[in-house]
Design an enzyme around this catalytic site. Structure first.
Site, PDB file in Angstrom:
ATOM      1  N   HIS A  67      40.623  45.792  33.810  1.00 32.54           N
ATOM      2  CA  HIS A  67      39.670  44.813  33.306  1.00 32.54           C
ATOM      3  C   HIS A  67      39.899  44.480  31.833  1.00 32.54           C
ATOM      4  O   HIS A  67      39.286  43.546  31.308  1.00 32.54           O
ATOM      5  CB  HIS A  67      38.244  45.320  33.483  1.00 32.54           C
ATOM      6  N   GLU A 122      33.803  55.085  42.972  1.00 33.70           N
ATOM      7  CA  GLU A 122      32.902  54.010  42.553  1.00 33.70           C
ATOM      8  C   GLU A 122      32.465  53.096  43.689  1.00 33.70           C
ATOM      9  O   GLU A 122      32.102  51.938  43.454  1.00 33.70           O
ATOM     10  CB  GLU A 122      33.552  53.198  41.416  1.00 33.70           C
TER      11      GLU A 122
END
Length: 267
Positions: free
Chosen positions: A48, A161
């Site tokens: 990211h 996650e």
């Protein structure tokens, strides 16, 4: 032997505090790495963040490791998620760049965790290829020494996650060669239908986090988590987390500027 700050801290059973690097460039990476003597590690975020996996990660890793033997360990988070099949070549680029460890997002099964281990280790325990003329120099050892010790020195870190990852966490933690399970509280929250932490996770998500912590400890593995502040990181350290991301470069810059500008404006 090829070793590094994070590996030493984890083996000493002390909390290893780190920082997230989202902004590109060797000078930015080096500035973050020099920010505190209490930094055990930094992660160059190629998922990211804005650093390219190749050759951007290598340039940032080199800038950090050039600080000397007391530099924090430079880790690389690869772009591909663990649900895809294309992680192997990205792990190769990250480790050939000299990274002391690789962080792989979205691992949800033991089968994928085993694949990550195989791609991160040299034979006979894995299938990682050897051939970069630069990697051992970034580590500060000979090629032969790197090849001999890398399987014990490179950290394999998988992110937990998703809902599936929570269901399978015990099996993932049991995979031989996985060193650290890293909780991503933001994607974990979203995956389970809750808003992202602000700044703390929803109480139901916190229960999942504590479950992951417990199962990882039972397996004898290290457990890590992403935090957004020093106070939050201190709380996680008290809970028994081994590896804790305290802050990120972009947010720390914004917070620092805001604080100073506010102080000036009040005058």
């Amino acid at each position: 032997m090829a070793t590094h700050a994070l590996l030493k801290t984890l083996r000493s059973n002390k909390p290893a505090f780190g920082a997230w690097i989202t902004l590109p460039g060797a000078f930015n990476a080096r500035t973050v790495a020099q920010a505190s003597p209490d930094l055990s590690w930094v992660v160059i975020d190629c998922e990211h963040g804005l650093t390219s996996l190749h050759p951007g990660a290598a340039e940032s890793v080199q800038a950090i490791e050039a600080l000397g033997p007391n530099a924090p360990s430079a880790l690389v988070r690869i772009p591909a998620t663990g649900t895809s099949t294309g992680t192997g070549w990205q792990i190769k680029h990250a480790l050939d760049a000299g990274a002391r460890g690789v962080i792989v997002p979205m691992i949800a099964s033991a089968a994928k965790a085993r694949e990550v281990v195989e791609d991160s280790r040299f034979p006979p325990v894995g299938r990682r290829g050897f051939g970069s003329p630069f990697t051992h120099g970034i580590w500060g050892v000979s090629a032969a020494e790197y090849l001999r010790t890398a399987n014990d020195s490179v950290l394999v870190i998988v992110q937990i996650e998703t809902q599936d990852a929570v269901v399978n966490v015990a099996e993932i933690a049991a995979v031989d060669g996985i060193d650290v399970l890293f909780i991503g509280p933001y994607d974990l929250s979203i995956s389970c239908g809750y808003p992202p932490p602000s700044p703390d996770p929803h109480p139901d998500v916190e229960k999942l986090i504590q479950h992951i912590l417990s199962e990882t400890k039972k397996a004898g593995k290290k457990i890590a988590i992403f935090c957004s502040s020093g106070a939050q990181a201190a709380q996680r350290a008290r809970q028994g987390f081994d590896m804790i991301s305290v802050t990120a470069d972009s947010s720390a810059i914004a917070e620092g500027i805001q604080r100073h500008i506010s102080a000036a404006a009040e005058q």
